[in-house]
Design a protein around this motif. Structure first.
Motif, PDB file in Angstrom:
ATOM      1  N   LYS A  48       5.605  -5.202   3.055  1.00 47.09           N
ATOM      2  CA  LYS A  48       4.361  -5.223   2.272  1.00 47.09           C
ATOM      3  C   LYS A  48       3.494  -6.406   2.668  1.00 47.09           C
ATOM      4  CE  LYS A  48       5.648  -2.731  -1.898  1.00 47.09           C
ATOM      5  NZ  LYS A  48       5.830  -2.789  -3.355  1.00 47.09           N
ATOM      6  N   GLY A  49       4.119  -7.561   2.849  1.00 49.55           N
ATOM      7  CA  GLY A  49       3.379  -8.745   3.251  1.00 49.55           C
ATOM      8  C   GLY A  49       2.721  -8.585   4.610  1.00 49.55           C
ATOM      9  N   LEU A  50       3.323  -7.771   5.458  1.00 52.02           N
ATOM     10  CA  LEU A  50       2.746  -7.475   6.771  1.00 52.02           C
ATOM     11  C   LEU A  50       1.645  -6.419   6.689  1.00 52.02           C
ATOM     12  CD1 LEU A  50       5.992  -7.423   8.941  1.00 52.02           C
ATOM     13  CD2 LEU A  50       4.072  -9.027   9.183  1.00 52.02           C
ATOM     14  N   GLY A  51       1.515  -5.799   5.515  1.00 47.88           N
ATOM     15  CA  GLY A  51       0.480  -4.792   5.327  1.00 47.88           C
ATOM     16  C   GLY A  51       0.950  -3.365   5.516  1.00 47.88           C
ATOM     17  N   TYR A  52       2.255  -3.164   5.647  1.00 53.58           N
ATOM     18  CA  TYR A  52       2.807  -1.815   5.790  1.00 53.58           C
ATOM     19  C   TYR A  52       2.835  -1.150   4.412  1.00 53.58           C
ATOM     20  CZ  TYR A  52       6.009   1.972   6.907  1.00 53.58           C
ATOM     21  OH  TYR A  52       6.575   3.215   7.069  1.00 53.58           O
ATOM     22  N   THR A  53       2.359   0.070   4.322  1.00 51.28           N
ATOM     23  CA  THR A  53       2.263   0.745   3.021  1.00 51.28           C
ATOM     24  C   THR A  53       3.227   1.923   2.867  1.00 51.28           C
ATOM     25  OG1 THR A  53       0.461   2.135   3.842  1.00 51.28           O
ATOM     26  CG2 THR A  53      -0.151   0.087   2.703  1.00 51.28           C
ATOM     27  N   GLY A  54       3.994   2.234   3.889  1.00 47.29           N
ATOM     28  CA  GLY A  54       4.914   3.360   3.812  1.00 47.29           C
ATOM     29  C   GLY A  54       6.226   2.992   3.140  1.00 47.29           C
ATOM     30  N   ARG A  55       7.152   3.918   3.187  1.00 50.15           N
ATOM     31  CA  ARG A  55       8.477   3.761   2.576  1.00 50.15           C
ATOM     32  C   ARG A  55       9.373   2.922   3.490  1.00 50.15           C
ATOM     33  NH1 ARG A  55      13.156   7.757   1.760  1.00 50.15           N
ATOM     34  NH2 ARG A  55      14.142   6.910  -0.093  1.00 50.15           N
ATOM     35  N   VAL A  56      10.122   2.008   2.915  1.00 50.44           N
ATOM     36  CA  VAL A  56      11.069   1.171   3.658  1.00 50.44           C
ATOM     37  C   VAL A  56      12.467   1.474   3.142  1.00 50.44           C
ATOM     38  CG1 VAL A  56      11.814  -1.198   4.133  1.00 50.44           C
ATOM     39  CG2 VAL A  56       9.368  -0.645   4.061  1.00 50.44           C
ATOM     40  N   THR A  57      13.340   1.882   4.047  1.00 54.13           N
ATOM     41  CA  THR A  57      14.726   2.186   3.691  1.00 54.13           C
ATOM     42  C   THR A  57      15.659   1.446   4.639  1.00 54.13           C
ATOM     43  OG1 THR A  57      14.764   4.122   5.140  1.00 54.13           O
ATOM     44  CG2 THR A  57      14.149   4.496   2.827  1.00 54.13           C
ATOM     45  N   SER A  58      16.882   1.276   4.213  1.00 49.49           N
ATOM     46  CA  SER A  58      17.858   0.594   5.061  1.00 49.49           C
ATOM     47  C   SER A  58      18.293   1.515   6.197  1.00 49.49           C
ATOM     48  CB  SER A  58      19.075   0.189   4.242  1.00 49.49           C
ATOM     49  OG  SER A  58      19.981  -0.506   5.062  1.00 49.49           O
ATOM     50  N   PRO A  59      18.279   1.000   7.416  1.00 47.97           N
ATOM     51  CA  PRO A  59      18.707   1.808   8.563  1.00 47.97           C
ATOM     52  C   PRO A  59      20.220   1.754   8.780  1.00 47.97           C
ATOM     53  CG  PRO A  59      17.800  -0.258   9.335  1.00 47.97           C
ATOM     54  CD  PRO A  59      17.671  -0.258   7.828  1.00 47.97           C
ATOM     55  N   THR A  60      20.986   1.925   7.724  1.00 43.60           N
ATOM     56  CA  THR A  60      22.441   1.784   7.788  1.00 43.60           C
ATOM     57  C   THR A  60      23.069   2.668   8.864  1.00 43.60           C
ATOM     58  OG1 THR A  60      22.510   1.211   5.455  1.00 43.60           O
ATOM     59  CG2 THR A  60      24.573   1.918   6.457  1.00 43.60           C
ATOM     60  N   PHE A  61      22.617   3.893   8.993  1.00 45.88           N
ATOM     61  CA  PHE A  61      23.247   4.805   9.945  1.00 45.88           C
ATOM     62  C   PHE A  61      22.513   4.865  11.277  1.00 45.88           C
ATOM     63  CE2 PHE A  61      24.725   6.141   5.781  1.00 45.88           C
ATOM     64  CZ  PHE A  61      26.103   6.138   5.996  1.00 45.88           C
ATOM     65  N   THR A  62      21.259   4.481  11.310  1.00 47.94           N
ATOM     66  CA  THR A  62      20.489   4.531  12.557  1.00 47.94           C
ATOM     67  C   THR A  62      20.430   3.181  13.247  1.00 47.94           C
ATOM     68  OG1 THR A  62      18.426   4.094  11.368  1.00 47.94           O
ATOM     69  CG2 THR A  62      19.010   6.403  11.737  1.00 47.94           C
ATOM     70  N   ILE A  63      20.910   2.130  12.632  1.00 49.80           N
ATOM     71  CA  ILE A  63      20.910   0.746  13.098  1.00 49.80           C
ATOM     72  C   ILE A  63      19.531   0.102  13.012  1.00 49.80           C
ATOM     73  CG2 ILE A  63      21.503  -0.888  14.950  1.00 49.80           C
ATOM     74  CD1 ILE A  63      24.002   0.484  14.243  1.00 49.80           C
ATOM     75  N   MET A  64      18.454   0.832  13.364  1.00 50.43           N
ATOM     76  CA  MET A  64      17.134   0.218  13.354  1.00 50.43           C
ATOM     77  C   MET A  64      16.049   1.210  12.941  1.00 50.43           C
ATOM     78  SD  MET A  64      14.862  -1.553  16.351  1.00 50.43           S
ATOM     79  CE  MET A  64      14.628  -0.003  17.169  1.00 50.43           C
ATOM     80  N   ASN A  65      15.117   0.720  12.118  1.00 50.53           N
ATOM     81  CA  ASN A  65      13.888   1.447  11.796  1.00 50.53           C
ATOM     82  C   ASN A  65      12.722   0.602  12.278  1.00 50.53           C
ATOM     83  OD1 ASN A  65      15.193   3.537  10.428  1.00 50.53           O
ATOM     84  ND2 ASN A  65      14.965   2.569   8.440  1.00 50.53           N
ATOM     85  N   ILE A  66      11.681   1.264  12.746  1.00 51.56           N
ATOM     86  CA  ILE A  66      10.462   0.572  13.150  1.00 51.56           C
ATOM     87  C   ILE A  66       9.363   0.965  12.178  1.00 51.56           C
ATOM     88  CG2 ILE A  66       8.731   0.275  14.962  1.00 51.56           C
ATOM     89  CD1 ILE A  66      10.912   1.030  17.003  1.00 51.56           C
ATOM     90  N   TYR A  67       8.699  -0.034  11.617  1.00 55.77           N
ATOM     91  CA  TYR A  67       7.591   0.193  10.701  1.00 55.77           C
ATOM     92  C   TYR A  67       6.318  -0.331  11.356  1.00 55.77           C
ATOM     93  CZ  TYR A  67      11.517   0.717   7.543  1.00 55.77           C
ATOM     94  OH  TYR A  67      12.694   1.119   6.972  1.00 55.77           O
ATOM     95  N   GLU A  68       5.405   0.576  11.635  1.00 49.14           N
ATOM     96  CA  GLU A  68       4.134   0.208  12.248  1.00 49.14           C
ATOM     97  C   GLU A  68       3.008   0.557  11.289  1.00 49.14           C
ATOM     98  OE1 GLU A  68       4.743   0.572  16.920  1.00 49.14           O
ATOM     99  OE2 GLU A  68       4.983   2.498  15.888  1.00 49.14           O
ATOM    100  N   GLY A  69       1.852  -0.001  11.531  1.00 53.02           N
ATOM    101  CA  GLY A  69       0.710   0.268  10.673  1.00 53.02           C
ATOM    102  C   GLY A  69       0.282  -0.951   9.890  1.00 53.02           C
ATOM    103  N   GLY A  70       1.074  -2.003   9.935  1.00 56.48           N
ATOM    104  CA  GLY A  70       0.700  -3.260   9.305  1.00 56.48           C
ATOM    105  C   GLY A  70       0.097  -4.199  10.341  1.00 56.48           C
ATOM    106  N   ARG A  71      -0.066  -5.433   9.976  1.00 60.26           N
ATOM    107  CA  ARG A  71      -0.625  -6.449  10.862  1.00 60.26           C
ATOM    108  C   ARG A  71       0.219  -6.639  12.119  1.00 60.26           C
ATOM    109  NH1 ARG A  71       0.511 -11.759  10.894  1.00 60.26           N
ATOM    110  NH2 ARG A  71       1.661 -11.661   8.932  1.00 60.26           N
TER     111      ARG A  71
END
Length: 142
Positions: A48-71
């Motif tokens: 949120k502080g980076l300006g991302y407005t989507g859903r954030v979930t733990s990548p427990t099974f995928t190891i990594m999630n990438i969130y783009e659209g923020g600063r």
């Protein structure tokens, strides 16, 4: 060391959002705490502080999630299920993200401690989670 007290998920998010607001490309934030401590809540606040407005979930099974659209992009790792330590991280090309143009947030860094760069921001979330208590102590060390 900076110590915060949080009595709710919203307070934890607000504390974390300040770190997102002040983050610069190349920052690495390591999150430690037991299951249910609030690591993903903290990650949501950074996003949120980076300006991302989507859903954030733990990548427990995928190891990594990438969130783009923020600063800056946020590369969110969860190493809880890593069995081979740094070898598993090398297999997914972690250095391409650790030293990229975004912010890395790593849950369970102790699972591949040798891969954590010096100077990473260390966040430890503590509390009594056995009674579903909301109180958290958040310790931040640079």
């Amino acid at each position: 060391m900076t110590v915060y007290e949080s009595c709710s998920a919203e307070e934890t998010e607000a504390i974390a959002a300040e770190y997102g607001i002040n983050a610069v490309a190349g920052d690495i934030i390591c999150l430690s705490g037991t299951l249910g401590a609030g690591k993903t809540v903290f990650a949501r606040g950074v996003a949120k502080g980076l300006g991302y407005t989507g859903r954030v979930t733990s990548p427990t099974f995928t190891i990594m999630n990438i969130y783009e659209g923020g600063r800056l992009p946020l590369y969110h790792f969860d190493l809880y299920r890593l069995e081979g330590g740094i070898a598993d991280l090398e297999g997914i090309g972690y250095e391409d993200y650790f030293f990229a143009d975004g912010v890395c947030l790593i849950e369970w860094p102790e699972m591949a401690e040798n891969a954590m760069p010096p100077g990473a921001l260390r966040v430890e979330i503590l509390g009594d989670f056995s009674k579903d208590a909301e109180f958290r102590e958040i310790r931040v060390v640079r």
